[in-house]
Scaffold this motif. Structure first.
Motif, short mmCIF file in Angstrom:
data_model
loop_
_atom_site.label_atom_id
_atom_site.label_comp_id
_atom_site.label_asym_id
_atom_site.label_seq_id
_atom_site.Cartn_x
_atom_site.Cartn_y
_atom_site.Cartn_z
N LEU A 61 0.83 -1.20 0.00
CA LEU A 61 0.00 0.00 0.00
C LEU A 61 0.87 1.26 0.00
O LEU A 61 0.61 2.21 -0.74
CB LEU A 61 -0.93 0.00 1.22
N GLY A 62 1.93 1.26 0.79
CA GLY A 62 2.87 2.37 0.81
C GLY A 62 3.56 2.55 -0.53
O GLY A 62 3.74 3.67 -1.01
N ALA A 63 3.94 1.44 -1.16
CA ALA A 63 4.59 1.50 -2.47
C ALA A 63 3.63 2.06 -3.52
O ALA A 63 4.01 2.87 -4.37
CB ALA A 63 5.07 0.11 -2.89
N TRP A 64 2.36 1.66 -3.45
CA TRP A 64 1.36 2.19 -4.37
C TRP A 64 1.22 3.70 -4.18
O TRP A 64 1.17 4.46 -5.14
CB TRP A 64 0.01 1.50 -4.14
N GLY A 65 1.17 4.14 -2.93
CA GLY A 65 1.07 5.56 -2.64
C GLY A 65 2.26 6.34 -3.18
O GLY A 65 2.10 7.40 -3.78
N ILE A 98 -2.20 11.81 -7.85
CA ILE A 98 -3.31 12.07 -6.92
C ILE A 98 -3.27 13.52 -6.45
O ILE A 98 -4.30 14.19 -6.39
CB ILE A 98 -3.26 11.08 -5.74
N SER A 99 -2.08 14.02 -6.14
CA SER A 99 -1.95 15.42 -5.70
C SER A 99 -2.42 16.38 -6.79
O SER A 99 -3.11 17.36 -6.51
CB SER A 99 -0.51 15.73 -5.32
N ALA A 100 -2.04 16.09 -8.04
CA ALA A 100 -2.45 16.94 -9.17
C ALA A 100 -3.97 16.93 -9.32
O ALA A 100 -4.59 17.98 -9.54
CB ALA A 100 -1.79 16.47 -10.45
N ARG A 101 -4.59 15.77 -9.19
CA ARG A 101 -6.05 15.68 -9.29
C ARG A 101 -6.73 16.47 -8.17
O ARG A 101 -7.72 17.15 -8.39
CB ARG A 101 -6.51 14.23 -9.25
#
Length: 110
Positions: free
Chosen positions: A81-85, A92-95
């Motif tokens: 999950l951390g690797a996916w993040g 995600i930040s841009a969205r």
């Protein structure tokens, strides 16, 4: 999922799994967490057997939090999950920024 529910528990577990930490170290390791939430989440993680709380009877009192075997295995399960993040944080930040810009009108519309 209830064991790691909330905004802070996974972050606390990652910090504690890295090395045993004192309360102040955890507060610095997880910016934005309030003292109340830190205390509450540490108590819940301890009650669930994820975190071990060791009290050293000295002056001043010293308390160290560390991951239990169960906590270490949970941390291992959270690694993907951390690797996916890490892999998707920029997107995600841009969205989120685009959405925030669309919701709040700029100064030219006032």
């Amino acid at each position: 999922m209830d064991v790691i529910s909330g905004k802070w528990k996974a972050l606390l577990l990652w910090a504690i799994a890295e090395k045993p930490c004192r309360f102040g170290e955890l507060k610095r390791a997880v910016p934005g967490i309030t003292e109340k939430m830190l205390i509450q989440h540490l108590r819940e993680l301890e009650a669930d057997g994820i975190v071990h709380r060791e009290v050293f009877h000295e002056i001043p009192p010293k308390v160290v939090y560390s991951a239990t075997e169960l906590g270490a295995s949970l941390n291992k399960a959270l690694e993907p999950l951390g690797a996916w993040g890490d892999a998707h944080i920029t997107e995600i930040s841009a969205r989120r920024q685009r959405k925030a810009s669309a919701i709040s009108p700029g100064p030219e519309s006032m």
